[in-house]
Motif scaffolding. Structure first.
Motif, PDB file in Angstrom:
ATOM      1  N   TYR A  70       1.573   7.301  -6.629  1.00 42.21           N
ATOM      2  CA  TYR A  70       0.479   8.190  -7.035  1.00 42.21           C
ATOM      3  C   TYR A  70       0.833   9.542  -6.613  1.00 42.21           C
ATOM      4  O   TYR A  70       0.586  10.771  -7.292  1.00 42.21           O
ATOM      5  CB  TYR A  70      -0.873   7.545  -6.693  1.00 42.21           C
ATOM      6  N   LEU A  71       1.285   9.723  -5.413  1.00 43.14           N
ATOM      7  CA  LEU A  71       1.613  11.004  -4.763  1.00 43.14           C
ATOM      8  C   LEU A  71       2.778  11.526  -5.738  1.00 43.14           C
ATOM      9  O   LEU A  71       2.660  12.809  -5.922  1.00 43.14           O
ATOM     10  CB  LEU A  71       1.955  10.906  -3.502  1.00 43.14           C
ATOM     11  N   GLY A  72       3.797  10.897  -6.064  1.00 46.23           N
ATOM     12  CA  GLY A  72       4.871  11.359  -6.871  1.00 46.23           C
ATOM     13  C   GLY A  72       4.237  12.005  -8.325  1.00 46.23           C
ATOM     14  O   GLY A  72       4.662  12.922  -8.699  1.00 46.23           O
ATOM     15  N   ASN A  73       3.318  11.107  -8.765  1.00 53.40           N
ATOM     16  CA  ASN A  73       2.821  11.463 -10.122  1.00 53.40           C
ATOM     17  C   ASN A  73       2.035  12.924  -9.989  1.00 53.40           C
ATOM     18  O   ASN A  73       2.159  13.559 -10.966  1.00 53.40           O
ATOM     19  CB  ASN A  73       2.065  10.388 -10.667  1.00 53.40           C
TER      20      ASN A  73
ATOM     21  N   LYS B 143       0.753  -1.271  -0.091  1.00 53.61           N
ATOM     22  CA  LYS B 143      -0.089   0.011   0.034  1.00 53.61           C
ATOM     23  C   LYS B 143       0.915   1.300   0.026  1.00 53.61           C
ATOM     24  O   LYS B 143       0.573   2.280  -0.555  1.00 53.61           O
ATOM     25  CB  LYS B 143      -1.080  -0.040   1.384  1.00 53.61           C
ATOM     26  N   ARG B 144       2.164   1.226   0.747  1.00 53.88           N
ATOM     27  CA  ARG B 144       2.935   2.227   0.853  1.00 53.88           C
ATOM     28  C   ARG B 144       3.486   2.829  -0.568  1.00 53.88           C
ATOM     29  O   ARG B 144       3.618   3.966  -0.933  1.00 53.88           O
ATOM     30  CB  ARG B 144       4.048   2.016   1.702  1.00 53.88           C
ATOM     31  N   LYS B 145       3.926   1.633  -1.352  1.00 58.06           N
ATOM     32  CA  LYS B 145       4.458   2.102  -2.641  1.00 58.06           C
ATOM     33  C   LYS B 145       3.198   2.500  -3.489  1.00 58.06           C
ATOM     34  O   LYS B 145       3.472   3.352  -4.455  1.00 58.06           O
ATOM     35  CB  LYS B 145       4.851   0.706  -3.308  1.00 58.06           C
ATOM     36  N   PHE B 146       2.095   1.966  -3.471  1.00 58.11           N
ATOM     37  CA  PHE B 146       1.113   2.415  -3.992  1.00 58.11           C
ATOM     38  C   PHE B 146       0.911   3.993  -4.148  1.00 58.11           C
ATOM     39  O   PHE B 146       0.619   4.484  -5.187  1.00 58.11           O
ATOM     40  CB  PHE B 146      -0.068   1.477  -3.976  1.00 58.11           C
TER      41      PHE B 146
END
Length: 185
Positions: free
Chosen positions: A9-12, A2-5
């Protein structure tokens, strides 16, 4: 997982927001080079207008603007190019002194806060047209200088009949003043 996900998206999202802010800030510059405004051939009979065909600049000229009062000239520059109070008008003997922005704050964007953005591209022999009350006055560029803002003798010395255009340079700063000198044709 979940953290990677979430971080993906936050980075994008942050990247997209950064790009949107970049284009918002630089849109007037992009627009001036990629989609230059069309020069109108029919201008109103009354009032004063400047047209610089080479750089696709055209604007109303606001007469008798006090260049020593920032509140007054800031308001005038939202509506066009300013003619310095006490200087000659086109067709009169003496120095016509016009000034405008080359850039401005993005949240104060008006068409006129970048009207002199490309002024530095003018070369000797280029034409500038100032229309005053239905009559065109043509000027030919003969010199260009970058000076310190404290050098105001160009406004006060009216011994020559000429046109001087002024803007801030480098673009986005008020470090120096770019002056374009033109003589009547």
């Amino acid at each position: 997982m979940k953290r990677k996900f979430f971080s993906y998206y936050l980075g994008n999202v942050l990247l997209l927001v950064s790009l949107a802010v970049f284009f918002y800030i630089f849109w007037p510059v992009i627009q001036m080079y990629l989609f230059p405004p069309q020069i109108q051939s029919q201008l109103p009979e009354y009032g004063m207008y400047i047209t610089i065909p080479k750089i696709h600049a055209q604007s109303p000229v606001i007469p008798e603007v006090d260049s020593n009062n920032q509140t007054v000239y800031d308001e005038a520059l939202k509506h066009g190019v300013a003619q310095a109070k006490g200087t000659a008008l086109p067709g009169e003997k003496g120095r016509v002194y016009l000034f405008a922005h080359s850039s401005g704050l993005p949240w104060e964007e008006t068409h006129f806060n970048t009207i002199f953005l490309r002024l530095g591209e003018l070369q000797n022999g280029d034409t500038i047209i100032v229309r005053r009350n239905g009559k065109d006055y043509k000027y030919i560029v003969y010199d260009k200088k970058t000076v310190d803002p404290s050098q105001v003798s160009y406004i006060t010395d009216s011994t020559k009949t000429q046109l001087i255009l002024q803007t801030c340079t480098p673009i986005g700063t008020s470090l120096y003043r770019l002056l374009i000198f033109a003589k009547p044709q």
